[in-house]
Design an enzyme around this catalytic site. Structure first.
Site, PDB file in Angstrom:
ATOM      1  N   ASP A  10       0.861  -1.187   0.000  1.00 45.32           N
ATOM      2  CA  ASP A  10       0.000   0.000   0.000  1.00 45.32           C
ATOM      3  C   ASP A  10       0.897   1.235   0.000  1.00 45.32           C
ATOM      4  O   ASP A  10       1.631   1.471   0.957  1.00 45.32           O
ATOM      5  CB  ASP A  10      -0.877  -0.053   1.269  1.00 45.32           C
ATOM      6  N   ILE A  11       0.854   1.997  -1.038  1.00 45.82           N
ATOM      7  CA  ILE A  11       1.770   3.150  -1.206  1.00 45.82           C
ATOM      8  C   ILE A  11       1.572   4.195  -0.115  1.00 45.82           C
ATOM      9  O   ILE A  11       2.511   4.950   0.198  1.00 45.82           O
ATOM     10  CB  ILE A  11       1.611   3.767  -2.614  1.00 45.82           C
ATOM     11  N   ASN A  24      -6.922  11.980 -11.231  1.00 46.27           N
ATOM     12  CA  ASN A  24      -7.656  12.337 -12.451  1.00 46.27           C
ATOM     13  C   ASN A  24      -7.504  13.835 -12.655  1.00 46.27           C
ATOM     14  O   ASN A  24      -7.002  14.543 -11.784  1.00 46.27           O
ATOM     15  CB  ASN A  24      -9.135  11.917 -12.362  1.00 46.27           C
ATOM     16  N   GLY A  32      -9.633   3.983  -6.193  1.00 45.41           N
ATOM     17  CA  GLY A  32      -8.286   3.398  -6.318  1.00 45.41           C
ATOM     18  C   GLY A  32      -7.257   4.013  -5.393  1.00 45.41           C
ATOM     19  O   GLY A  32      -7.538   4.360  -4.243  1.00 45.41           O
ATOM     20  N   ASP A  34      -5.926   6.869  -5.602  1.00 45.59           N
ATOM     21  CA  ASP A  34      -6.289   8.275  -5.333  1.00 45.59           C
ATOM     22  C   ASP A  34      -7.111   8.353  -4.047  1.00 45.59           C
ATOM     23  O   ASP A  34      -6.830   9.143  -3.137  1.00 45.59           O
ATOM     24  CB  ASP A  34      -7.104   8.793  -6.530  1.00 45.59           C
ATOM     25  N   SER A 117      -2.448   4.300 -14.273  1.00 44.22           N
ATOM     26  CA  SER A 117      -3.394   3.943 -15.350  1.00 44.22           C
ATOM     27  C   SER A 117      -3.762   2.462 -15.408  1.00 44.22           C
ATOM     28  O   SER A 117      -4.560   2.073 -16.280  1.00 44.22           O
ATOM     29  CB  SER A 117      -2.874   4.378 -16.740  1.00 44.22           C
ATOM     30  N   GLY A 119      -5.419   0.592 -13.270  1.00 42.22           N
ATOM     31  CA  GLY A 119      -6.649   0.186 -12.556  1.00 42.22           C
ATOM     32  C   GLY A 119      -7.873   0.670 -13.305  1.00 42.22           C
ATOM     33  O   GLY A 119      -8.185   0.176 -14.399  1.00 42.22           O
ATOM     34  N   TYR A 121      -8.320   3.096 -15.106  1.00 42.08           N
ATOM     35  CA  TYR A 121      -8.063   3.590 -16.479  1.00 42.08           C
ATOM     36  C   TYR A 121      -7.746   2.470 -17.470  1.00 42.08           C
ATOM     37  O   TYR A 121      -7.547   2.729 -18.649  1.00 42.08           O
ATOM     38  CB  TYR A 121      -6.972   4.648 -16.465  1.00 42.08           C
TER      39      TYR A 121
HETATM   40  N1  APR Z   1      -1.255   1.449  -3.037  1.00 40.68           N
HETATM   41  C1  APR Z   1      -0.642   1.154  -4.220  1.00 40.68           C
HETATM   42  N2  APR Z   1      -1.315   0.888  -5.355  1.00 40.68           N
HETATM   43  C2  APR Z   1      -2.674   0.917  -5.296  1.00 40.68           C
HETATM   44  C3  APR Z   1      -3.382   1.228  -4.109  1.00 40.68           C
HETATM   45  C4  APR Z   1      -2.612   1.495  -2.950  1.00 40.68           C
HETATM   46  N3  APR Z   1      -3.192   1.807  -1.776  1.00 40.68           N
HETATM   47  N4  APR Z   1      -4.734   1.182  -4.395  1.00 40.68           N
HETATM   48  C5  APR Z   1      -4.836   0.843  -5.697  1.00 40.68           C
HETATM   49  N5  APR Z   1      -3.617   0.666  -6.244  1.00 40.68           N
HETATM   50  C6  APR Z   1      -3.254   0.278  -7.602  1.00 40.68           C
HETATM   51  C7  APR Z   1      -4.311  -0.378  -8.440  1.00 40.68           C
HETATM   52  O1  APR Z   1      -4.455  -1.752  -8.079  1.00 40.68           O
HETATM   53  C8  APR Z   1      -3.687  -0.204  -9.817  1.00 40.68           C
HETATM   54  O2  APR Z   1      -2.723  -1.218 -10.058  1.00 40.68           O
HETATM   55  O3  APR Z   1      -2.934   1.452  -8.316  1.00 40.68           O
HETATM   56  C9  APR Z   1      -2.989   1.159  -9.704  1.00 40.68           C
HETATM   57  C10 APR Z   1      -3.711   2.293 -10.408  1.00 40.68           C
HETATM   58  O4  APR Z   1      -5.109   2.078 -10.322  1.00 40.68           O
HETATM   59  P1  APR Z   1      -6.141   3.295 -10.010  1.00 40.68           P
HETATM   60  O5  APR Z   1      -5.922   3.767  -8.640  1.00 40.68           O
HETATM   61  O6  APR Z   1      -7.483   2.789 -10.400  1.00 40.68           O
HETATM   62  O7  APR Z   1      -5.660   4.458 -10.986  1.00 40.68           O
HETATM   63  P2  APR Z   1      -5.797   4.605 -12.561  1.00 40.68           P
HETATM   64  O8  APR Z   1      -5.978   3.305 -13.238  1.00 40.68           O
HETATM   65  O9  APR Z   1      -4.638   5.482 -12.949  1.00 40.68           O
HETATM   66  O10 APR Z   1      -7.165   5.404 -12.730  1.00 40.68           O
HETATM   67  C11 APR Z   1      -7.201   6.732 -12.283  1.00 40.68           C
HETATM   68  O11 APR Z   1      -9.022   6.237 -10.855  1.00 40.68           O
HETATM   69  O12 APR Z   1      -9.004   6.514  -8.611  1.00 40.68           O
HETATM   70  C12 APR Z   1      -9.392   7.095  -9.773  1.00 40.68           C
HETATM   71  O13 APR Z   1      -9.318   9.447  -9.339  1.00 40.68           O
HETATM   72  C13 APR Z   1      -8.686   8.394 -10.036  1.00 40.68           C
HETATM   73  O14 APR Z   1     -10.118   8.929 -11.864  1.00 40.68           O
HETATM   74  C14 APR Z   1      -8.825   8.481 -11.524  1.00 40.68           C
HETATM   75  C15 APR Z   1      -8.641   7.035 -11.963  1.00 40.68           C
END
Ligand code: APR
Length: 170
Positions: A10-11, A24, A32, A34, A117, A119, A121
């Site tokens: 978890d980052i 976003n 996600g 964010d 991107s 997740g 996206y």
């Molecule tokens: N720590 C590390 N990685 C994470 C965590 C966390 N706590 N939570 C999720 N992830 C991973 C997801 O599993 C994925 O591999 O982060 C990666 C990116 O996924 P998303 O968070 O869905 O981001 P993204 O695909 O770039 O989509 C961005 O999603 O959350 C919204 O506001 C954001 O609209 C934007 C979109």
């Protein structure tokens, strides 16, 4: 020359100078990573984001880390996957470059990246990992002050894709 690590976790728990958020373009939070970053950072993060006028895809914005162990959050807006013929590769690479350019401005010594991107996206993980690793390695070569880069993967599939990308030449 920075060293690069790969972890599954978890980052929001990583104590580095800057963590990168997969944001976003509104910078108003989301799901996600964010959502996780905003939950862990507390309301101050959203308040600072409110001051900004959003962020275009391929760019990044820097804020404080608030209640996070990280000093800064670099909100990077990656591309939504639209099949691969809409400039996604270039936009994803630009997103990582933009994040590192902000890190350089703030003399960041250690930085952690999520799989931008990959997740919501919908970017295919194998391709995204290749772009991420190649772009970060190339750009970090011009950042002598950067000591440590960490790719933080939330699930095993993503971890394996990054492991392949980190251990095979581009
Ligand atoms: N720590 C590390 N990685 C994470 C965590 C966390 N706590 N939570 C999720 N992830 C991973 C997801 O599993 C994925 O591999 O982060 C990666 C990116 O996924 P998303 O968070 O869905 O981001 P993204 O695909 O770039 O989509 C961005 O999603 O959350 C919204 O506001 C954001 O609209 C934007 C979109």
């Amino acid at each position: 020359m920075a060293t690069f690590e790969l972890i599954q976790g978890d980052i929001t728990t990583i104590a580095v100078d800057a963590i990168v958020n997969a944001a976003n373009s509104s910078l108003q939070g989301g799901g996600g990573v964010d959502g996780a970053i905003h939950r862990a950072a507390g309301p101050g993060l959203l308040a600072e984001c409110f001051q900004m006028n959003g962020c275009p895809t391929g760019e990044a914005r820097l804020t404080g880390g608030y209640d996070l162990p990280a000093k800064f959050v670099i909100h990077a807006v990656g591309p939504r996957w639209r099949g691969g013929n809409h400039g996604e590769v270039g936009l994803l690479a630009a997103t990582y470059r933009s994040a590192l350019a902000l890190a350089k401005e703030c003399d960041v010594r250690s930085i952690a990246f999520p799989a931008i991107s990959c997740g919501i996206y919908g970017y295919p993980v194998e391709e995204a990992a290749r772009v991420a690793v190649d772009t970060v390695r190339k750009h970090a070569a011009g950042m002598p002050e950067l000591e440590r880069g960490i790719f933080v993967c939330f699930d095993e599939k993503t971890y394996e894709a990054y492991d392949v990308a980190l251990n095979t030449a581009e």
